[in-house]
Design a protein around this motif. Structure first.
Motif, PDB file in Angstrom:
ATOM      1  N   ARG A 125       0.456   4.847  -9.278  1.00  0.00           N
ATOM      2  CA  ARG A 125       0.725   5.794  -8.196  1.00  0.00           C
ATOM      3  C   ARG A 125       0.026   5.298  -6.937  1.00  0.00           C
ATOM      4  N   MET A 126       0.534   5.734  -5.810  1.00  0.00           N
ATOM      5  CA  MET A 126      -0.090   5.406  -4.529  1.00  0.00           C
ATOM      6  C   MET A 126       0.287   6.483  -3.528  1.00  0.00           C
ATOM      7  N   THR A 127      -0.431   6.520  -2.428  1.00  0.00           N
ATOM      8  CA  THR A 127      -0.061   7.402  -1.332  1.00  0.00           C
ATOM      9  C   THR A 127       0.181   6.547  -0.098  1.00  0.00           C
ATOM     10  N   VAL A 128       1.228   6.903   0.644  1.00  0.00           N
ATOM     11  CA  VAL A 128       1.607   6.187   1.858  1.00  0.00           C
ATOM     12  C   VAL A 128       1.876   7.240   2.932  1.00  0.00           C
ATOM     13  N   ILE A 129       1.431   6.996   4.145  1.00  0.00           N
ATOM     14  CA  ILE A 129       1.746   7.912   5.236  1.00  0.00           C
ATOM     15  C   ILE A 129       3.267   7.986   5.336  1.00  0.00           C
ATOM     16  N   ASP A 130       3.813   9.191   5.254  1.00  0.00           N
ATOM     17  CA  ASP A 130       5.259   9.338   5.068  1.00  0.00           C
ATOM     18  C   ASP A 130       6.117   8.912   6.244  1.00  0.00           C
ATOM     19  N   VAL A 131       5.546   8.713   7.428  1.00  0.00           N
ATOM     20  CA  VAL A 131       6.340   8.202   8.543  1.00  0.00           C
ATOM     21  C   VAL A 131       6.429   6.673   8.523  1.00  0.00           C
ATOM     22  N   ARG A 132       5.791   6.050   7.558  1.00  0.00           N
ATOM     23  CA  ARG A 132       5.837   4.577   7.411  1.00  0.00           C
ATOM     24  C   ARG A 132       7.071   4.182   6.599  1.00  0.00           C
ATOM     25  N   THR A 133       8.249   4.478   7.126  1.00  0.00           N
ATOM     26  CA  THR A 133       9.501   4.299   6.376  1.00  0.00           C
ATOM     27  C   THR A 133       9.742   2.849   5.965  1.00  0.00           C
ATOM     28  N   GLU A 134       9.398   1.882   6.820  1.00  0.00           N
ATOM     29  CA  GLU A 134       9.598   0.468   6.480  1.00  0.00           C
ATOM     30  C   GLU A 134       8.711   0.072   5.293  1.00  0.00           C
ATOM     31  N   LEU A 135       7.487   0.558   5.277  1.00  0.00           N
ATOM     32  CA  LEU A 135       6.571   0.258   4.177  1.00  0.00           C
ATOM     33  C   LEU A 135       7.034   0.936   2.885  1.00  0.00           C
ATOM     34  N   ILE A 136       7.450   2.183   2.979  1.00  0.00           N
ATOM     35  CA  ILE A 136       7.956   2.891   1.799  1.00  0.00           C
ATOM     36  C   ILE A 136       9.180   2.158   1.248  1.00  0.00           C
ATOM     37  N   ALA A 137      10.067   1.701   2.115  1.00  0.00           N
ATOM     38  CA  ALA A 137      11.254   0.953   1.669  1.00  0.00           C
ATOM     39  C   ALA A 137      10.851  -0.326   0.940  1.00  0.00           C
ATOM     40  N   TRP A 138       9.795  -1.003   1.396  1.00  0.00           N
ATOM     41  CA  TRP A 138       9.304  -2.223   0.729  1.00  0.00           C
ATOM     42  C   TRP A 138       8.845  -1.883  -0.694  1.00  0.00           C
ATOM     43  N   TYR A 139       8.073  -0.803  -0.827  1.00  0.00           N
ATOM     44  CA  TYR A 139       7.633  -0.389  -2.161  1.00  0.00           C
ATOM     45  C   TYR A 139       8.821   0.006  -3.044  1.00  0.00           C
ATOM     46  N   GLU A 140       9.804   0.667  -2.472  1.00  0.00           N
ATOM     47  CA  GLU A 140      10.987   1.039  -3.256  1.00  0.00           C
ATOM     48  C   GLU A 140      11.714  -0.205  -3.770  1.00  0.00           C
ATOM     49  N   ARG A 141      11.784  -1.252  -2.970  1.00  0.00           N
ATOM     50  CA  ARG A 141      12.409  -2.498  -3.432  1.00  0.00           C
ATOM     51  C   ARG A 141      11.639  -3.117  -4.595  1.00  0.00           C
ATOM     52  N   LEU A 142      10.373  -2.771  -4.712  1.00  0.00           N
ATOM     53  CA  LEU A 142       9.538  -3.290  -5.805  1.00  0.00           C
ATOM     54  C   LEU A 142       9.445  -2.315  -6.978  1.00  0.00           C
ATOM     55  N   GLY A 143      10.308  -1.306  -7.004  1.00  0.00           N
ATOM     56  CA  GLY A 143      10.408  -0.411  -8.158  1.00  0.00           C
ATOM     57  C   GLY A 143       9.703   0.923  -8.038  1.00  0.00           C
ATOM     58  N   TYR A 144       9.053   1.188  -6.913  1.00  0.00           N
ATOM     59  CA  TYR A 144       8.385   2.485  -6.726  1.00  0.00           C
ATOM     60  C   TYR A 144       9.420   3.513  -6.292  1.00  0.00           C
ATOM     61  N   ARG A 145       9.162   4.765  -6.648  1.00  0.00           N
ATOM     62  CA  ARG A 145      10.070   5.841  -6.255  1.00  0.00           C
ATOM     63  C   ARG A 145       9.258   6.944  -5.591  1.00  0.00           C
ATOM     64  N   ARG A 146       9.932   7.621  -4.697  1.00  0.00           N
ATOM     65  CA  ARG A 146       9.319   8.768  -4.029  1.00  0.00           C
ATOM     66  C   ARG A 146       9.303   9.930  -5.012  1.00  0.00           C
ATOM     67  N   THR A 147       8.154  10.572  -5.145  1.00  0.00           N
ATOM     68  CA  THR A 147       8.029  11.684  -6.091  1.00  0.00           C
ATOM     69  C   THR A 147       8.359  13.032  -5.458  1.00  0.00           C
TER      70      THR A 147
END
Length: 187
Positions: A125-147
């Motif tokens: 698990r991790m926490t990311v500032i939610d307005v960091r959409t580009e960073l969240i998209a990078w994590y999603e490409r690596l298999g992470y999902r938004r909870t």
């Protein structure tokens, strides 16, 4: 894209704290951070990591501050820990001049390996500032999902920065880690 030299992973010690504070700050704060794509300079001022918090993370059981060195020295770091039976990934930083070349992906994979193989944890698990959409998209490409889970930003606690906006909050991301295969090392 910069060439990725062989990386060597090691656990940080208290002696590494000043260099880690400088590395993490350079990746997220001020003009130096603009050389990479992970800057938070438009969102936050002040420090990104507190030295005392970092020393506590280094000393805590089932917590590892990982440093990635290459021939030139430290180029990246992250914190991985067992938090309530799940891996937690944070304090992730790559030298902004070296971002975009695969170092970050290698560090994240090593932290996942530690959580899965060394501590036999089933998810990260991790926490990311939610307005960091580009960073969240990078994590999603690596298999992470938004909870869908959000946590408040620690407004007023300058150990984690001085917000430039009043709408910051964290989003929790999660990834299932594959089970440890037979014969894998567990420590």
């Amino acid at each position: 894209m910069a060439e990725v030299l062989p990386l060597y992973f090691r656990a940080a010690t208290a002696a590494d704290v000043p260099a880690l504070v400088a590395l993490v700050t350079s990746a997220y704060r001020g003009d130096a951070s603009r050389a990479g794509w992970t800057t938070e300079a438009d969102l936050l001022d002040g420090q990104r990591i507190d030295a005392a918090v970092l020393r506590d993370d280094i000393a805590r059981p089932r917590s590892r501050v990982l440093i990635a060195d290459d021939a030139a020295g430290p180029v990246a770091c992250a914190h991985v820990a067992d938090v309530d039976g799940s891996g937690y990934f944070g304090m992730f930083a790559v030298d902004p001049r070296r971002q975009g070349g695969g170092i970050g992906r290698a560090v994240l994979h090593e932290c996942e390996r530690i959580a899965r193989e060394d501590w036999t944890l089933a998810r990260m698990r991790m926490t990311v500032i939610d307005v960091r959409t580009e960073l969240i998209a990078w994590y999603e490409r690596l298999g992470y999902r938004r909870t869908g889970e959000h946590l408040p930003f620690p407004y007023g606690d300058t150990r984690f920065g001085i917000p430039r906006r009043d709408d910051l909050r964290f989003e929790v991301l999660e990834k299932a880690l594959p089970p440890v295969s037979a014969g894998a090392r567990v420590s």
